[in-house]
Scaffold this motif. Structure first.
Motif, PDB file in Angstrom:
ATOM      1  N   ASP A   1      49.845  13.039  19.822  1.00 29.12           N
ATOM      2  CA  ASP A   1      48.965  13.643  19.272  1.00 29.12           C
ATOM      3  C   ASP A   1      48.620  15.134  19.802  1.00 29.12           C
ATOM      4  OD1 ASP A   1      47.788  14.465  17.004  1.00 29.12           O
ATOM      5  OD2 ASP A   1      46.410  12.877  16.894  1.00 29.12           O
TER       6      ASP A   1
ATOM      7  N   ASP B   1      52.666  15.816  14.174  1.00 27.03           N
ATOM      8  CA  ASP B   1      52.168  14.599  14.264  1.00 27.03           C
ATOM      9  C   ASP B   1      53.311  13.574  14.211  1.00 27.03           C
ATOM     10  OD1 ASP B   1      50.389  12.392  14.416  1.00 27.03           O
ATOM     11  OD2 ASP B   1      49.266  12.728  12.729  1.00 27.03           O
TER      12      ASP B   1
ATOM     13  N   PHE C   1      49.811  11.809   6.928  1.00 22.69           N
ATOM     14  CA  PHE C   1      49.436  12.865   8.108  1.00 22.69           C
ATOM     15  C   PHE C   1      48.193  13.454   7.901  1.00 22.69           C
ATOM     16  CE2 PHE C   1      54.147  12.274   8.718  1.00 22.69           C
ATOM     17  CZ  PHE C   1      54.402  11.533   9.785  1.00 22.69           C
TER      18      PHE C   1
END
Lengths: 282, 282, 282, 282
Positions: A34, D34, D281
């Motif tokens: 991330d 992500d 996300f």
């Protein structure tokens, strides 16, 4: 072997590609990635979890990471090997709810940590420490003994190589010296929804103001009282039917849950601090 | 005939018995009763809804209520007949989300109210007023025209016998004069979790502080900015991934819901104000 | 002397007036009154707390209450004297979080209750019982020993005059016999947002379904599995990043808080059951 | 030029490195990345936002992406250019709250979308469509005309090249044919906390069960009623004081907010569907 890698540096093109390429070359399989860019300041943050097929010599790995990545990109970084338990000291005063919550989670194996000792400026919670077989150091703090008391604390912290400190409703202000030795490593729980009601008696202040929601805030301790980087907050509804004592009771449940969440985030290396704020990876 | 009765007075033994006895004698069936005693100040609050088998002459009913109950117990009270729609004025500036929310509820029959007009210091939302066929008065406010503008507002408010005012993101500070004419009858929405971030640009301030939760607060307007009695608050989670513009967008949803809830509580006579706090009956 | 009075009966005009008049005549000062009418069934519910200037003989008070109020209005009622601690038995299996939470609150004086013993079908949590000096009875349950085990349980419950039972993640279905002896007096915690995911392995089912929120539900146990009157529910957000083990960990915090809230509501006589639903006074 | 890239494929070592390397080579600066691995199924998901210094010819870019990345890793992928507004059709029946909420956001520029038309099986909301100058097609649906009505709908959808459909409290079950043409592109709002209370009259069912929390769920429509992949859920507290009509009113606020959030997530390409679940996300 599993590593957790934390990085921050000035944002520039190609960082993610460089880091993931390096890990791929090392036969690492990235199981978590991330990243975040703070648009205001142009700072790049990244957290990775990577599993390696064969055991790397960690010092060699770190040396190459430093040379190939950290130096070219001027990174600040840390690498943590899975399975190494940090050492956590708990500071308490008289309230037991946060202590019970932490220790019962610890006993259940929910917190990957060792707890070498509990320090308190009162003797009230000694029996709970005994219940859970954790050494308990009673170090009273008065105006005149404050610096001596702190020396005792520091000696114990050093002796046991404590990694971080949890103030589980410790009703004393910790000194600048202690904070400077444990920067972003002292976790406090404040019994209000910061920045509202910083300082003493926040439930009384919330009652006076007639708010309809109360909160609790866990943050890293900095020199400015109740103004450090916020890790976690939560709230609960109240109404005119609740007196201050109800605020306190309802607040207890918030405080213990919020503090425990913050401790877990810290333990899992999911927190990064920058500019008096936190990046909390999920 | 259905009446809603609001009472507050110094607490003493026998009030509930006296009030319910009076209503029983009048052949009223109490369908709702809630009461509250503020322990700090010893003040008693009660809200009743009562259905009467036959129509009472309201002036006579009120006279007897005054003599039999209000005078002996030194009550402050108000009695509201069901079905009488209060007149609500809306003040706006440039943001449309609260206005849309109020007007769409109004159009759906969710708000038991009439809306004689909308006042704005900008012309931006005129088209929305037109969409819903509500008269729109553009009254610009500048430093030099502030008092004139207010006179115009007051004239309109008086002309239409407005009962209460909703500041639906009206970006001007209303004057002490207006507040004194509408005490606890001007409902504002502030885009923060008060008392945190009172004043201008609360989302910017919240972003700077790095909070993990943002909020909105609806309150009655008093002379002290953003410090009036809180009617309703709500919050939503944010994280490091949210920029100020995300705070603003997420906040909009809070603001409109919180303001509409507050307006409904006010309309349903479920709010009582005392000591700069509210009792909110449910 | 302080009494808590719970009443339910068919709704009719004048009940509140009659009850409050009776208490006023008895020189009682009502410090709390809340009432509710179930519109569907026409049933009236009331909860009062009343402080009396002089000590009443409780049997005489109850006799007069029965004659003057209960008989004319066909009330079901109960009267509870403040300060009398009910006796609570805890049933557990292997999970310790609810047990820890209940016992730490008990130790802090937060629960006005006595806990004569803990019963478990496993030995795992004996050490926690020891930590808190509560007698622990290990009564294993197998298919063949189920009825014997229950006889042992009933004997202990009777012996200690247990008032109510808390199933703190007790992983056995309790028998109809036990339920009939303790109607609306067995409090269970189910680890889902009922009625979703009743029965076994709710977190697995929630994960399979891909829900974005998980919950916990505390309810009174009835013969129909996980279908009894709901006392309290709460929820927490989850996402695709959470695996079943994360659901379980996050769920633990819900379970313990929700169960403890339900136990407190029960202890404070704030729950009334009707038609498989609860009225929860606040 | 800014692109949003969505990828899913079987998880394997080196994917992230390959993708980020490819983008770096193309002089792209990744501003968002992500990823998620579904541990149960071993499927890898990734979402990237990438800004390119110079304008790429998109067809060439896609061809190279296909050859260099998609084929070797057997990826399913989509690439979306920023600034291209999708076409959204709205289906409604009689309830106006979701429609008002969507259209007021649309009017405020909050939704990056065009709305070529609204379809309804009733004429009730035509005036709202007019208010916002959106074409409104009244296509009544009866048992006998259901297939004809659907043909009309399909013709309109095709004519305007509609990208996705929002069922804003459309009280009809859409056909398998429509679903097959718009897989994971029909967004519904269901007025319960799914999977609890699927099907008709969920607020009535929730009231009957005596739940303490009600919810709303937005999901992609699949052939199985109310069982499609969940995009967003939210809840609000209720109590015994709330009747079904209160559930409905409180629920409206949930429904509109939850549906609008889901629509925004879809528009921002933040949703991926796999195995009847969503990856959302942030």
């Amino acid at each position: 072997m599993k590593l957790t890698i934390l990085i921050h540096c000035a944002d520039s093109s190609g960082i993610i590609s460089a880091v993931t390429g390096f890990l791929h070359k090392k036969l690492g399989n990235i199981i978590y990635l991330d990243q975040h860019v703070d648009q205001q300041t142009g700072v790049f943050f990244m957290r990775l979890e990577c599993v390696f097929e064969k055991i790397e010599v960690l010092t060699k790995f770190k040396k190459e990471f430093e040379e190939d990545l950290a130096q070219p990109y001027k990174m600040k970084w840390s690498i943590h090997e899975a399975g190494v338990k940090p050492k956590m000291a708990i500071f308490v005063s008289k309230y037991n709810h946060c202590l019970y919550d932490l220790l019962s989670r610890y006993n259940s194996g929910e917190l990957e940590v060792t707890i070498p000792f509990i320090i308190s400026n009162h003797n009230d919670l000694k029996s709970i420490a005994n219940q859970f077989n954790i050494p308990f150091h009673y170090i009273p703090v008065t105006k005149t003994t404050k610096s001596e008391a702190e020396e005792q604390q520091l000696k114990l912290l050093k002796q046991e190589n404590i990694d971080f400190i949890v103030l589980a409703r410790y009703m004393q202000i910790v000194s600048e010296k202690l904070i400077s030795i444990y920067p972003n490593k002292i976790i406090n729980i404040h019994h209000s929804f910061l920045p509202a009601f910083a300082g003493a008696k926040p439930y009384h202040a919330a009652y006076e103001r007639g708010v309809k929601i109360i909160g609790a805030t866990s943050h890293y301790v900095t020199e400015k009282l109740d103004a450090g980087p916020i890790i976690e907050q939560d709230v609960t509804a109240v109404s005119h039917t609740h007196h201050i004592k109800d605020f306190i009771l309802k607040g207890r449940d918030l405080e213990k849950i919020v503090l425990s969440r913050a401790v877990k985030l810290h333990l899992q290396r999911k927190t990064m601090v920058y500019n008096n704020k936190t990046v909390i990876f999920t």
